[in-house]
Scaffold this motif. Structure first.
Motif, short mmCIF file in Angstrom:
data_model
loop_
_atom_site.label_atom_id
_atom_site.label_comp_id
_atom_site.label_asym_id
_atom_site.label_seq_id
_atom_site.Cartn_x
_atom_site.Cartn_y
_atom_site.Cartn_z
N ASP A 1 0.82 -1.29 -0.01
CA ASP A 1 -0.01 -0.04 0.12
C ASP A 1 0.87 1.10 -0.02
O ASP A 1 1.35 1.62 1.18
CB ASP A 1 -0.93 -0.01 1.17
CG ASP A 1 -2.10 0.93 0.98
OD1 ASP A 1 -2.20 1.37 0.08
OD2 ASP A 1 -2.99 1.06 2.11
N TYR A 2 1.12 1.84 -1.05
CA TYR A 2 2.09 2.91 -1.36
C TYR A 2 1.60 3.83 -2.39
O TYR A 2 0.70 3.50 -2.99
CB TYR A 2 3.39 2.39 -2.00
CG TYR A 2 3.77 1.93 -3.21
CD1 TYR A 2 3.95 2.78 -4.09
CD2 TYR A 2 3.40 0.56 -3.58
CE1 TYR A 2 3.87 2.16 -5.51
CE2 TYR A 2 3.64 0.12 -4.71
CZ TYR A 2 3.90 0.80 -5.63
OH TYR A 2 3.79 0.54 -7.13
N ILE A 3 2.15 4.86 -2.20
CA ILE A 3 1.92 5.98 -3.26
C ILE A 3 3.17 6.59 -3.77
O ILE A 3 3.75 6.87 -2.98
CB ILE A 3 0.89 7.19 -2.75
CG1 ILE A 3 -0.35 6.50 -2.54
CG2 ILE A 3 0.69 8.37 -3.61
CD1 ILE A 3 -1.36 6.20 -3.76
N GLU B 1 4.39 9.90 -5.49
CA GLU B 1 3.74 11.20 -5.92
C GLU B 1 5.00 12.09 -6.93
O GLU B 1 6.08 12.18 -6.42
CB GLU B 1 3.57 12.16 -4.60
CG GLU B 1 2.96 13.55 -4.90
CD GLU B 1 2.98 14.18 -3.55
OE1 GLU B 1 1.92 14.44 -3.21
OE2 GLU B 1 3.98 14.70 -3.01
N PHE C 1 5.31 7.45 -0.31
CA PHE C 1 4.57 7.44 0.80
C PHE C 1 4.20 5.78 0.76
O PHE C 1 3.77 5.16 -0.04
CB PHE C 1 3.44 8.28 0.86
CG PHE C 1 3.92 9.96 0.80
CD1 PHE C 1 3.87 10.42 2.08
CD2 PHE C 1 3.77 10.39 -0.39
CE1 PHE C 1 4.26 11.87 1.94
CE2 PHE C 1 4.38 11.64 -0.58
CZ PHE C 1 4.47 12.32 0.85
N ILE C 2 4.13 5.50 2.22
CA ILE C 2 3.63 4.19 2.82
C ILE C 2 2.42 4.54 3.58
O ILE C 2 2.72 5.09 4.60
CB ILE C 2 4.67 3.33 3.12
CG1 ILE C 2 5.66 2.79 1.98
CG2 ILE C 2 4.19 1.95 3.90
CD1 ILE C 2 6.89 1.95 2.49
N SER C 3 1.39 3.77 3.29
CA SER C 3 0.23 3.82 4.47
C SER C 3 0.94 3.47 5.78
O SER C 3 1.49 2.51 5.82
CB SER C 3 -0.76 2.83 3.91
OG SER C 3 -1.95 2.82 4.89
N LEU D 1 2.49 5.31 7.62
CA LEU D 1 3.73 5.84 7.97
C LEU D 1 3.59 7.36 7.78
O LEU D 1 3.07 7.88 6.66
CB LEU D 1 5.04 5.76 7.12
CG LEU D 1 5.53 4.11 7.62
CD1 LEU D 1 6.89 3.91 6.87
CD2 LEU D 1 5.84 3.98 9.10
N ARG E 1 3.02 14.23 12.95
CA ARG E 1 3.42 12.84 13.07
C ARG E 1 2.73 11.66 13.02
O ARG E 1 2.81 10.66 13.09
CB ARG E 1 3.92 12.81 14.61
CG ARG E 1 4.96 13.66 15.24
CD ARG E 1 6.17 13.27 14.63
NE ARG E 1 7.27 13.76 15.38
CZ ARG E 1 8.13 13.10 16.17
NH1 ARG E 1 7.98 11.84 16.60
NH2 ARG E 1 9.09 13.79 16.89
N ALA F 1 0.89 12.40 4.38
CA ALA F 1 0.76 10.90 3.81
C ALA F 1 -0.96 10.48 4.15
O ALA F 1 -1.33 9.87 3.18
CB ALA F 1 1.59 10.17 4.88
N LYS G 1 -2.70 11.07 1.18
CA LYS G 1 -2.37 10.35 -0.22
C LYS G 1 -3.28 9.14 -0.05
O LYS G 1 -3.74 8.57 -1.16
CB LYS G 1 -1.05 9.92 -0.10
CG LYS G 1 0.07 10.66 -0.04
CD LYS G 1 0.10 11.79 -1.10
CE LYS G 1 1.09 13.15 -0.64
NZ LYS G 1 0.67 14.13 -1.42
N PHE G 2 -3.68 8.72 1.21
CA PHE G 2 -4.43 7.61 1.20
C PHE G 2 -5.96 7.62 1.62
O PHE G 2 -6.61 6.92 1.74
CB PHE G 2 -3.82 6.55 2.33
CG PHE G 2 -2.30 6.05 1.78
CD1 PHE G 2 -2.10 5.12 0.91
CD2 PHE G 2 -1.32 6.74 2.38
CE1 PHE G 2 -0.91 4.68 0.60
CE2 PHE G 2 0.08 6.43 1.86
CZ PHE G 2 0.05 5.51 1.12
#
Lengths: 317, 209
Positions: free
Chosen positions: A140-142, A144, A267-269, A271, B61, B185, B188-189
């Motif tokens: 699960d990443y994006i 950008e 980006f990683i879901s 984090l 954070r 972040a 994005k999700f």
């Protein structure tokens, strides 16, 4: 020699998984075997994530720096051969001030650099390897992606004032449209001139959907080459499972004194911040009197190590 | 779950009303309780009530996806976040105030008492003025009277507290209002939900910002 993978910790497994991905695409491993003089980094300190550097006196009395960055050292030590393409990957410890703890930390960083005859296909390959790096860590990443020359054109349409354009980068990076408009008004630029930039910042989503909208917005602005290069680089994802995970978003900004063209962040879901960043840095090459083009990225392994399920992904086993 | 950090206090109550009207309700929050976390599982929402100064940290954070914070806090901490909307509420301004008749002679470092050291440093650095920052956590207005500082840099709403302590605004730094901020972040999700929230809140803020 037999190696039992079970003896490796999470970070080591991740490092080897990334190295396997990069070397599988023909990237040679680069090791920083020596330290550079502090003066070299201080002349290019804006390129560094943190401009605080640990220094020490070498045996010959020269003031040296303890690896604050990898890219600068690679560029310095590589011959300037604009007709050749050097494909290099690395995993190294770097030493910089952590933004969160405000103290020096040892940070494991992996990444790759393409230096020399960089073309659109090369930028596309680096983008695909950035996406592959994120996929190694999490499904699960994006990724950008932005294009700084296009952003620069929209900033220049507001004003030629260098100071204003630099000041606008902060609200741009925050998607702060009211801030963009207010800054234009305060500096005497017509607020209506900010409208196209605001529309550019509102464009955000999978590249397949956003590209046609971007092309319409850029019409008659003399950005045909930039758009064509961007489309060409992104075409590496056409028809792949990653296509929906690659988004265009022009709020991604980097220091324009060093970067140009395509830049990107990963980006990683679960984090909270970006775990990967990179882009084309021809402007840095010119500052260092190099004729070669360059593109690359770094993966912040210290951030990714916080992923709870790291090591359970197939790619790491 | 969409995690939302609200500032404790009167501003937080006003902001919650706006979220509820925007279709992001959490009825538990209306109950008079000492709890600080409120959930609405049906809507997949979780609200936190935290100190106004801490909202930006929660969002940066990633403990909260979305938060509402004053521009003063954003100016002080420069967090890595998206600032998507000026809610147009909680209006006041950041200002330099000094005792009546104060004149900066330019000799020595100007002693500045403030809860916002970064804001004060940036303001005076841009004017080439050396300062000695005295960081305080409250009752900033009494610092000049007690000889602790020459001036203060602080939030001014009506100016009544300043007047009652013999101070007057000598320079305005920037206007302040509550801002909707989002973790980069998270956007994005959870972008679709956040965009819906921004659209609905925008309808309420039209004309205010």
């Amino acid at each position: 020699m037999n190696i039992d993978l079970n003896v490796l910790d999470r970070l080591e497994k991740l490092t080897y998984a990334l190295r396997t991905v990069y070397m599988g695409k023909g990237y040679a491993r680069y090791r920083l075997g020596k330290f550079e003089e502090y003066d070299f980094y201080s002349r290019n300190k804006d390129f560094l994530i943190s401009d605080n550097v640990i220094t020490f006196m070498d045996t010959n009395g020269k003031l040296m720096a303890l690896k604050p960055d990898v890219t600068l050292a690679i560029v310095k030590n590589l011959p300037d051969e604009p007709e050749t393409l050097h494909k290099l990957c690395y995993d190294e410890n770097v030493y910089r001030v952590s933004r969160t703890t405000n103290s020096f930390m040892e940070i494991m960083q992996a990444g790759l650099e393409c230096i020399g005859a960089v073309d659109t296909a090369c930028v596309g390959e680096v983008l695909s390897l950035a996406a592959a790096s994120l996929a190694v860590c999490s499904g699960d990443y994006i990724l950008e992606v932005s294009q700084l020359d296009i952003l620069e054109a929209f900033l220049s349409a507001i004003s030629d004032d260098r100071e204003l354009k630099t000041a606008l980068l902060k609200p741009v990076s925050e998607k702060n449209l009211h801030g963009v408009t207010a800054l234009c008004r305060e500096s005497g630029a017509e607020a209506e001139k900010a409208e196209p930039l605001c529309r550019l910042l509102k464009l955000s989503g999978p590249y397949g959907r956003v590209l046609p909208e971007l092309e319409a917005l850029c019409a008659h602005r003399g950005l045909e080459k930039e758009l064509s290069d961007l489309r060409g680089a992104l075409s590496v994802f056409d028809g792949t499972a990653a296509a929906d995970r690659v988004v265009l978003d022009f709020s991604a900004v980097s220091n324009m004194n060093y970067y140009n063209g395509v830049i990107f962040q990963g980006f990683i879901s679960s984090l909270p911040g970006s775990v990967l960043s990179g882009g084309q840095y021809d402007n840095l090459m010119r500052r260092l009197r190099r004729r070669s083009g360059a593109v690359g990225f770094a993966v912040y392994l210290d951030q990714i190590e916080r992923l709870e399920n790291l090591g359970e992904e197939d790619a790491l086993c | 779950v969409l995690n939302i950090a609200l500032p404790k206090g009167r501003l937080g109550d006003t902001v919650y009303d706006m979220f509820e009207a925007a279709g992001f309700p959490c009825p538990d929050i209306r109950a008079n309780s000492r709890r600080l976390i409120f959930e609405n599982p049906a809507e997949d929402l979780r609200f936190f009530a935290v100190k106004p100064m801490d909202v930006a940290i929660y969002v940066e954070r990633g403990a909260a996806d979305v938060g509402v914070v004053g521009k003063d806090v954003l100016a002080e901490f420069s967090p890595e976040i998206y600032e998507l909307l000026d809610l147009g509420i909680g209006r006041c301004r950041m200002a330099v105030a000094a005792p009546a008749g104060f004149r900066d002679t330019g000799r020595g470092a100007l002693r500045v008492a403030t809860k916002y050291p970064a804001v004060a440093r940036d303001w005076y650095a841009a004017r080439g003025r050396d300062i000695d920052v005295i960081r305080l956590n409250g009752s900033i207005e009494i610092a000049p009277k007690l000889g602790l500082s020459d001036v203060i840099v602080d939030i001014v709403e009506t100016g009544a507290t300043l007047r009652e302590n013999g101070l007057a605004v000598i320079e305005d730094l920037f206007p302040i209002s509550a801002r909707l901020i989002v973790n980069k972040a998270s956007y994005k999700f959870k972008g679709e939900r956040i965009d819906r929230l921004v659209r609905e809140l925008s309808r309420q803020t039209e004309g205010k910002a």
